[in-house]
Write a protein that holds these residues in place. Structure first.
Motif, PDB file in Angstrom:
ATOM      1  N   SER A   1      -7.521  59.246   9.863  1.00 15.78           N
ATOM      2  CA  SER A   1      -9.065  59.493  10.102  1.00 15.78           C
ATOM      3  C   SER A   1      -9.785  58.351   9.811  1.00 15.78           C
ATOM      4  N   ALA A   2      -9.654  57.315   8.938  1.00 17.07           N
ATOM      5  CA  ALA A   2     -10.192  56.138   8.804  1.00 17.07           C
ATOM      6  C   ALA A   2      -9.989  55.089   9.939  1.00 17.07           C
ATOM      7  N   LEU A   3      -9.267  55.359  10.893  1.00 24.53           N
ATOM      8  CA  LEU A   3      -9.276  54.340  12.146  1.00 24.53           C
ATOM      9  C   LEU A   3      -9.992  55.331  13.267  1.00 24.53           C
ATOM     10  N   ALA A   4     -10.404  56.592  13.138  1.00 20.64           N
ATOM     11  CA  ALA A   4     -11.071  57.267  14.338  1.00 20.64           C
ATOM     12  C   ALA A   4     -12.262  56.763  14.956  1.00 20.64           C
ATOM     13  N   ASN A   5     -12.908  55.655  14.239  1.00 20.68           N
ATOM     14  CA  ASN A   5     -14.045  55.103  14.692  1.00 20.68           C
ATOM     15  C   ASN A   5     -14.033  53.784  15.020  1.00 20.68           C
ATOM     16  N   LEU A   6     -12.828  52.995  15.061  1.00 22.22           N
ATOM     17  CA  LEU A   6     -12.554  51.703  15.110  1.00 22.22           C
ATOM     18  C   LEU A   6     -12.840  51.383  16.731  1.00 22.22           C
ATOM     19  N   ALA A   7     -13.652  50.317  16.772  1.00 30.75           N
ATOM     20  CA  ALA A   7     -13.698  49.923  18.530  1.00 30.75           C
ATOM     21  C   ALA A   7     -12.584  49.370  19.152  1.00 30.75           C
ATOM     22  N   GLU A   8     -12.727  48.859  20.314  1.00 32.82           N
ATOM     23  CA  GLU A   8     -11.612  48.159  21.084  1.00 32.82           C
ATOM     24  C   GLU A   8     -10.841  47.194  20.506  1.00 32.82           C
ATOM     25  N   GLN A   9     -11.573  46.386  19.422  1.00 37.00           N
ATOM     26  CA  GLN A   9     -10.825  45.200  18.938  1.00 37.00           C
ATOM     27  C   GLN A   9      -9.691  45.658  17.871  1.00 37.00           C
ATOM     28  N   TRP A  10      -9.390  47.212  17.759  1.00 43.88           N
ATOM     29  CA  TRP A  10      -8.074  47.293  16.891  1.00 43.88           C
ATOM     30  C   TRP A  10      -6.794  47.003  17.635  1.00 43.88           C
ATOM     31  N   GLN A  11      -6.948  47.003  18.850  1.00 46.14           N
ATOM     32  CA  GLN A  11      -5.788  46.959  19.677  1.00 46.14           C
ATOM     33  C   GLN A  11      -4.751  45.639  19.465  1.00 46.14           C
ATOM     34  N   PRO A  12      -5.375  44.431  19.378  1.00 44.09           N
ATOM     35  CA  PRO A  12      -4.439  43.154  19.229  1.00 44.09           C
ATOM     36  C   PRO A  12      -3.839  43.389  17.787  1.00 44.09           C
TER      37      PRO A  12
END
Length: 428
Positions: free
Chosen positions: A154-165
């Motif tokens: 749940s803590a990662l639900a609102n992360l933006a696209e920068q999470w992919q790298p």
């Protein structure tokens, strides 16, 4: 570094992998059946418009294929790696949802590094970052769905696209850890194999050295036997032939002298035969043959008809059997050469000087005679050139030395052989 096991390897090796593959396939089938009808919620749509029944059947195939990849990770790592990439393509192109059992792909990563060929190791190393990119770029939602069953995301639900790298790096690390573990075990197994081969080489080299030592001992025994037989037979023939020649000059009316000469010849032949038997029996049984005294050789020279001037100085000392035999054989060969090459009308001089103190622990033996004008031809040719060589080898092997000298003394060519033989064994 390490080649994959042959397909005909014992089934006991493959049994753990087959069992793991069956477990993964069975769990995948259970998950597919339990989630019947819920794929719209997970994937957003039914893959290719398939009915739920066919969708379950498709997932069952995915589960079985994944189990097969796990089972082949040791037996055929290349096939297991290809199977994983086929499944990844199926998920991307067809949209089949990911099963939780497919997290067992880490077993394939381990297997390709541990048991794959060099080419498979390189392909698996390249597949780790490539697989992480595919998982994050195309299968992120499915992976989050699967992981949410194990951890709280749940803590990662609102992360933006920068999470992919960062996710790509994390995914590569998660796949890379079992791959690195496989490489570590691969290198360790290679080191053990190298050590085993080195041990085999060392054992083979030691066996070769032992064989070489045995051959050297056999050759040394053969050479020693040849020298002993040469010395015994050569000396006895010299004595016998000298006595036979002297018999030609006996008066015709002196049968007693003739009988004495014949008796001496018989005694010499009998002694020679007995000596040869002692040499052969001692060689076969590995024991030292009894060594006659040096005085017996001097007396043998006299019975052959030669005049002998024998002197002995110093106190005789007991010698070890091998050194005593060396002294006896050396004097025997010296006496043989003196009879063979010396003039019969000149005396043979035999000198023996025992050590006077501990500082001189050698027995000096010297035999001198006046050389004949023409070399004697009444001894067999097989003795030519062997006596001095064998005598020198015998003396030097005992730690002594031999000197041979030929010079004119009072207008006559005199031949002198001198040997220094230790009276005690050398310290190791």
């Amino acid at each position: 570094m390490h080649s994959p096991p042959h397909p005909d390897a014992a089934w006991q090796e493959w049994l753990p992998d087959a069992a793991a593959g069956l477990i993964v396939a069975a769990l995948g089938l259970v998950i597919a059946i339990l989630n019947y009808g819920a794929f719209d919620e997970y994937a957003g749509a039914v893959p290719l418009g398939l009915s739920p029944y066919r969708q379950v059947a498709l997932l069952a195939v995915v589960a079985i294929v994944m189990g097969a990849a796990i089972g082949l990770s040791r037996l055929a790592p290349g096939a297991a790696l290809a199977t994983v990439w086929v499944l990844a393509g199926t998920h991307v192109l067809v949209g089949v949802p990911i099963l939780a059992t497919e997290l067992a792909v880490v077993v394939v990563a381990f297997g390709t590094a541990r048991w794959g060929s060099t080419a498979i190791v390189w392909l698996s190393a390249l597949s780790i970052p490539a697989g992480a990119i595919v998982a994050v770029r195309f299968l992120a939602s499915d992976i989050r769905r699967v992981l949410s069953g194990f951890i709280d995301l749940s803590a990662l639900a609102n992360l933006a696209e920068q999470w992919q790298p960062g996710a790509i790096v994390i995914g590569a690390a998660l796949l890379g850890l079992p791959w690195m573990a496989g490489m570590v075990l691969r290198v360790a197994a290679g080191a053990r194999t190298t050590a085993d081969l080195a041990s085999v080489d060392v054992a083979r080299a030691e066996a070769d050295r032992a064989q070489a030592r045995q051959i050297a001992r056999l050759r040394e025994d053969q050479a020693r036997l040849a020298r002993d037989v040469h010395d015994v037979v050569g000396h006895s023939l010299a004595v016998i032939l000298a006595q036979a020649e002297s018999g030609q000059y006996l008066p015709d009316g002196d049968p007693a002298a003739l009988k004495t000469t014949l008796a001496n010849i018989a005694d010499s032949a009998r002694t020679s035969l007995q000596s040869v038997r002692h040499v052969l029996s001692a060689t076969q049984e590995g024991i030292a043959a009894p060594t006659p005294g040096l005085d017996s050789l001097v007396e043998g020279l006299r019975t052959s008809g030669h005049e002998v001037a024998s002197t002995e100085s110093g106190a005789p000392q007991p010698m070890p059997p091998e050194l005593e035999l060396t002294a006896f054989r050396t004097l025997q060969e010296m006496a043989t050469n003196a009879m063979k090459h010396g003039r019969r009308d000149r005396p043979i001089t035999v000198e023996r000087r025992w050590p006077d103190g501990d500082w001189e622990a050698t027995l000096r033996i010297s035999v001198s005679n006046v050389a004949a004008a023409e070399p004697a031809t009444w001894l067999p040719d097989w003795t030519a050139g062997q006596g001095l060589t064998g005598m020198r080898e015998r003396v030097e092997s005992a730690g002594g030395r031999l000197d041979v000298d030929r010079r004119d003394v009072a207008g006559e060519p005199r031949f002198t052989a001198t040997a220094w033989i230790p009276v005690r064994r050398s310290l190791p």
